[in-house]
Enzyme design. Structure first.
Site, PDB file in Angstrom:
ATOM      1  N   LYS A 188      48.031  69.382 -11.178  1.00  0.00           N
ATOM      2  CA  LYS A 188      46.759  68.666 -11.007  1.00  0.00           C
ATOM      3  C   LYS A 188      46.826  67.229 -11.522  1.00  0.00           C
ATOM      4  O   LYS A 188      45.987  66.402 -11.169  1.00  0.00           O
ATOM      5  CB  LYS A 188      45.618  69.411 -11.699  1.00  0.00           C
ATOM      6  N   ASP A 189      47.846  66.917 -12.368  1.00  0.00           N
ATOM      7  CA  ASP A 189      47.976  65.552 -12.896  1.00  0.00           C
ATOM      8  C   ASP A 189      48.658  64.602 -11.923  1.00  0.00           C
ATOM      9  O   ASP A 189      48.609  63.377 -12.112  1.00  0.00           O
ATOM     10  CB  ASP A 189      48.784  65.567 -14.201  1.00  0.00           C
TER      11      ASP A 189
ATOM     12  N   ARG B 107      34.579  65.631 -13.170  1.00  0.00           N
ATOM     13  CA  ARG B 107      34.342  66.829 -12.346  1.00  0.00           C
ATOM     14  C   ARG B 107      33.592  67.877 -13.160  1.00  0.00           C
ATOM     15  O   ARG B 107      32.592  68.444 -12.700  1.00  0.00           O
ATOM     16  CB  ARG B 107      35.682  67.388 -11.860  1.00  0.00           C
ATOM     17  N   ARG B 108      34.082  68.142 -14.365  1.00  0.00           N
ATOM     18  CA  ARG B 108      33.418  69.124 -15.222  1.00  0.00           C
ATOM     19  C   ARG B 108      32.023  68.648 -15.609  1.00  0.00           C
ATOM     20  O   ARG B 108      31.069  69.428 -15.630  1.00  0.00           O
ATOM     21  CB  ARG B 108      34.258  69.387 -16.470  1.00  0.00           C
TER      22      ARG B 108
ATOM     23  N   ARG C  57      39.281  63.879 -25.790  1.00  0.00           N
ATOM     24  CA  ARG C  57      40.682  63.659 -25.445  1.00  0.00           C
ATOM     25  C   ARG C  57      41.572  64.399 -26.428  1.00  0.00           C
ATOM     26  O   ARG C  57      41.140  64.886 -27.449  1.00  0.00           O
ATOM     27  CB  ARG C  57      41.007  62.152 -25.463  1.00  0.00           C
ATOM     28  N   GLY C  58      42.867  64.470 -26.082  1.00  0.00           N
ATOM     29  CA  GLY C  58      43.844  65.137 -26.934  1.00  0.00           C
ATOM     30  C   GLY C  58      44.398  66.371 -26.261  1.00  0.00           C
ATOM     31  O   GLY C  58      43.900  66.823 -25.229  1.00  0.00           O
TER      32      GLY C  58
ATOM     33  N   ARG D 147      41.929  69.469 -29.195  1.00  0.00           N
ATOM     34  CA  ARG D 147      40.558  69.603 -28.717  1.00  0.00           C
ATOM     35  C   ARG D 147      39.851  70.770 -29.402  1.00  0.00           C
ATOM     36  O   ARG D 147      38.695  70.657 -29.819  1.00  0.00           O
ATOM     37  CB  ARG D 147      40.549  69.800 -27.196  1.00  0.00           C
TER      38      ARG D 147
ATOM     39  N   CYS E  44      42.337  61.397 -11.011  1.00  0.00           N
ATOM     40  CA  CYS E  44      41.797  62.252 -12.073  1.00  0.00           C
ATOM     41  C   CYS E  44      40.331  61.962 -12.378  1.00  0.00           C
ATOM     42  O   CYS E  44      39.624  62.825 -12.884  1.00  0.00           O
ATOM     43  CB  CYS E  44      42.614  62.074 -13.351  1.00  0.00           C
TER      44      CYS E  44
END
Length: 524
Positions: free
Chosen positions: A80-81, A132-133, A150-151, A156, A245
């Site tokens: 997905k990246d 998206r989320r 982030r992280g 996280r 992304c």
């Protein structure tokens, strides 16, 4: 192969798990490999959200540069990246099996409210850096506050543990691969058809130089062509939208029996309400183009939609339609009446399950103020009943995921056969679930309401008519006919069966809830 393969990977725990998974898979086919850790832009810049970073490939560009330079032989990516196009000279040689692409919402137990959808307290602070989320979360819970997160995965989770957020959202695949224990949190799992994942979520991509033919051929032993075919739909949709992304786009393709099912969610930005689409097709050919065409800015929507149910001002269905300037005519063609005011609580003494086939059944049952002498499990037909159960302070241990009651009955029977089950419901229930249970199962029917058809129902001039139950169909067509230009959406196969008896074609939503209805309207 007579040379040792160098695998390029990021240095996070999850990336190393993925790279070692590929390394072990290579060694299983007698190819020796070692890892080289490479830092990417996404690893270095942690103070900006993804939409603030320049370009695309935040977590892949540096790996691809080393692959082109020949300092590594393979780059392992979370698929997905990856940008939708490979740099010149590079190809994807293999894709892994797909890990469950569901999302996990981790909630601090002190911030959990089971009466709310998704169980996050009203106005809760949720961490995610994904537009998206964010768009999909706010669509079902507009009261939530979203803050960038982030992280890597453990980082996280550590931020949630430190109470910097009330809840965070993560991909289930990463948590599963790392084997992280989540017992300290309340965990809501959001399936890929409910909360649509990023294109290619849950899949690993193995990238090589295009000229490295021997390695490419060797890697076919690790490739999964069926997964690659489904991902081609998801990533082509992403490419046609020109996204990366930061784009609030979810696409999920799967094969169910002999048909391909594609679920799509797209918003203008993280704050925007997403349009959703469900398409089923016999073939993959032309499927991405069909999907993108439905999101065209110049597409014509129906002017008016009738639904045989009262719809609140803030409901998902109303907001989805009004966003596209579709007028809603919402009126129930039936009314329900409570049939009992009390019942003998002794009935609950030996009950293992309580199953609700409608949200009316939930509402009327809990108006009786039942007291459970022991812990019982709850089953519901769909998400509407689940939401009503939450409002009464209980979780569903089983939620039917199909519009076909026979399928729901079979799934529920696999969990509940041989137990004692109470069925609060209408005074003349269809008993679809009961009929699917084994003979040794104790079944107790408890009529708590009855359905009364409204008289002299007025016709509607709406372009699309949505019927929410067989009784509503019956009430409408006593005095009215369907006009030639009108189209019909039916919730559930029992409602659809009424139209089959009338010789009327209809659309069946994938899910019998407001999201499924919105998808169906959008798809017509």
């Amino acid at each position: 192969m007579d040379r040792k393969i160098i695998i390029g990977t990021r240095g996070s725990e999850l990336a190393l798990w993925q790279a070692n998974f590929v390394k072990d898979s290579l060694e299983a086919i007698h190819i020796s490999a070692e890892l080289k850790i490479i830092k990417t832009q996404g690893d270095r810049i942690l103070n900006l959200s993804f939409d603030k970073l320049e370009g695309k490939g935040f977590f892949t560009k540096e790996l691809e540069e080393e692959l082109i330079a020949g300092t590594i032989d393979i780059a392992v990516h979370s698929h997905k990246d990856l940008p939708t196009e490979n740099p010149p000279g590079l190809v994807i040689a293999a894709v892994s099996e797909r890990e469950d692409p569901a999302e996990l919402l981790l909630v601090l137990k002190d911030c959990t409210d089971v009466r709310q959808k998704l169980s996050v307290k009203f106005g809760g602070l949720v961490g995610t850096s994904s537009n998206r989320r964010k768009a999909q979360l706010l669509a079902v819970r507009p009261d939530l506050e979203i803050k960038d997160l982030r992280g890597n995965v453990p980082t996280r989770i550590g931020k949630l543990r430190d109470e910097k957020y009330d809840a965070i959202m993560l991909a289930k695949a990463g948590v599963s691969r790392l084997g992280i224990n989540l017992d300290e949190f309340h965990v809501e799992e959001l399936g890929a058809t409910e909360f649509i994942p990023a294109p290619a979520q849950g899949v690993l991509a193995i990238q090589v130089r295009e000229r490295d033919h021997i390695l490419y051929e060797a890697l076919q032993d690790l490739n999964h062509p069926d997964v690659a075919a489904e991902l081609s739909v998801e990533r082509t949709v992403l490419k046609l939208f020109g996204g990366g992304c930061h784009l609030p786009l979810g696409v999920y393709c799967r094969k169910d029996d002999d048909k391909y099912q594609v679920f799509t969610s797209k918003a203008e930005d993280g704050e925007g309400f997403p349009d959703r689409l469900f398409i089923e097709s016999d073939t993959l050919e032309g499927l991405p183009e069909r999907i993108v065409a439905k999101f065209a800015k110049d597409r014509k929507f129906p002017l008016k939609v009738f639904i045989s149910r009262d719809i609140s001002a803030g409901s998902y269905f109303r907001r989805a339609l009004e966003k596209n300037k579709i007028e809603i005519e919402a009126r129930s063609l039936i009314r329900t009446v409570r049939t009992i005011t009390r019942f003998d609580s002794y009935i609950l003494k030996n009950i293992d399950w309580v199953f609700f086939s409608s949200k009316n059944a939930v509402e009327y049952f809990f108006q009786l103020n039942p007291t459970f002498p022991k812990k019982v499990k709850f089953g519901v037909m769909g998400t509407g009943s689940e939401d009503m159960l939450r409002k009464n302070g209980h979780f569903a241990d089983f939620v039917g995921e199909s519009t076909d009651t026979a399928d729901v009955a079979a799934d529920f029977a696999a969990m509940a056969n041989g137990t004692a089950i109470l069925f609060p419901g209408a005074d003349s229930p269809m008993r679809s679930i009961q009929q699917g249970l084994s003979a040794e199962t104790k079944i107790i029917d408890l009529p708590v309401y009855e359905t009364v058809l409204e008289e002299n129902v007025q016709p509607t001039g709406a372009d699309i008519l949505v019927f929410t139950s067989p009784s509503n169909v019956e009430a409408y067509f006593i005095d009215n006919l369907l006009q030639p230009q009108q189209k019909v959406i039916a919730i559930g196969k029992s409602t659809g069966k009424k139209f089959e008896e009338m010789g009327v074609s209809y659309t069946l939503p994938f899910s019998p809830d407001e999201i499924g209805l919105a998808e169906a309207v959008f798809g017509i």
